[in-house]
Write an enzyme that holds these catalytic residues in place. Structure first.
Site, short mmCIF file in Angstrom:
data_model
loop_
_atom_site.label_atom_id
_atom_site.label_comp_id
_atom_site.label_asym_id
_atom_site.label_seq_id
_atom_site.Cartn_x
_atom_site.Cartn_y
_atom_site.Cartn_z
N ASP A 1 0.84 -1.21 0.00
CA ASP A 1 0.00 0.00 0.00
C ASP A 1 0.86 1.25 0.00
OD1 ASP A 1 -2.40 1.39 -0.09
OD2 ASP A 1 -2.64 1.45 2.08
N LEU A 2 1.90 1.26 -0.84
CA LEU A 2 2.75 2.43 -0.94
C LEU A 2 1.99 3.56 -1.64
CD1 LEU A 2 6.07 0.68 -1.98
CD2 LEU A 2 5.68 1.93 0.17
#
Length: 300
Positions: free
Chosen positions: A30-31
């Site tokens: 979930d960058l």
């Protein structure tokens, strides 16, 4: 928008942090900009990558990391394989890093649909518009375009292979282009391909590198600051940090081991102030459980 020099400096730090997680077989999943904390002090940027709440510890066997119907991540920064609910690996994080770099250069994400599903399908199906086309006023060089688009390849086998390689490419690009101050001598720069250019030469022609060196960026796009990755911890020191015994917690360790091996164990909440050693204590107890029982313990 941020200057090229500052963009590359920030992104190289982010990639170094992500690379460190990948060396521990952890993918973030979930960058996005909201998970990157930027602290500026004395004219320097210091980056921290946050929120590993949906991170996954990779198993030795290849398998899907999602449950049926569950797709972790944020649609605008999701890799094609994530959007399909397929098997992901470190290259999925590389794709998200490419999205973030694209946005920092253009102030737009490459894919944005009317709904989350439409955005996810764009990652799977649509070809990204090159950053230089999205923002022609920024004069983004073709070589930087190519690096960004390489990170955004639909097929993982066609993508930049690791966050570390991504960082090395960007830092080499920054030095060869003159965006960063160079660590080479004047003689190096007078050669067709300098030492930094050797890495770029694996992917670009000598003419492209020569054009990049003569680009002549505006002074405001350059930076007097640059980033050098810190050397990794020696294995012995890292092993002591990760596996060394914790002292003075015998009562807590005994209680936790009893709880975890109980047939009636339910949900446990472990609380303590920041820096109180929660993770260290739990790691050691889980290691004891693995050693002394036949239980399969998964700790994410």
């Amino acid at each position: 928008p941020l200057t090229f020099g500052r963009v590359i400096t920030i992104m190289c730090q982010v990639m170094d942090a992500v690379s460190a997680a990948h060396r521990l077989s952890i993918i973030h999943r979930d960058l996005k900009p909201e998970n990157i904390f930027l602290e500026s002090t004395v004219g320097q940027d210091f980056v921290k990558v946050l929120d590993f709440g949906v991170a996954k510890i990779l198993e030795t066997e290849v398998r899907s990391v999602t449950s049926p119907g569950l797709v972790p991540g944020t649609p605008e920064y999701m890799s094609p394989e994530q959007a399909r609910g397929g098997t992901i690996d470190a290259r999925s994080d590389v794709y998200a890093l490419g999205i973030i770099l694209y946005e920092m250069l253009t102030e737009f994400v490459p894919f944005k649909g009317r709904t989350a599903l439409e955005t996810m399908m764009s990652h799977v199906q649509d070809k990204p518009i090159p950053p230089s086309t999205r923002r022609p006023d920024r004069r983004i060089p073709a070589t930087l375009d190519s690096i960004v688009l390489w990170a955004l390849a639909k097929n993982t086998d066609d993508r930049i292979t690791s966050a570390g390689q991504f960082r090395d490419l960007l830092s080499a690009w920054a030095e060869v282009s003159g965006i960063w101050p160079s660590s080479t001598t004047k003689e190096d720069h007078e050669r067709p391909i300098s030492r930094q250019g050797n890495m770029l030469a694996e992917f670009f022609s000598s003419d492209e590198i020569t054009d990049l060196k003569s680009e002549g960026f505006r002074p405001e796009e350059q930076s007097s600051l640059f980033y050098r990755p810190l050397p990794p911890l020696k294995e012995s020191a890292q092993a002591r940090m990760e596996r060394g015994p914790i002292l003075g917690r015998e009562t807590e360790k005994g209680w936790l081991e009893k709880f975890l091996t109980s047939k009636n164990a339910g949900v446990m909440v472990l609380t303590a102030p920041d820096g109180g050693g929660k993770s260290r204590l739990l790691r050691e107890v889980l290691a004891m459980v693995r050693k002394n029982t036949s239980m399969e313990v998964i700790h994410c």
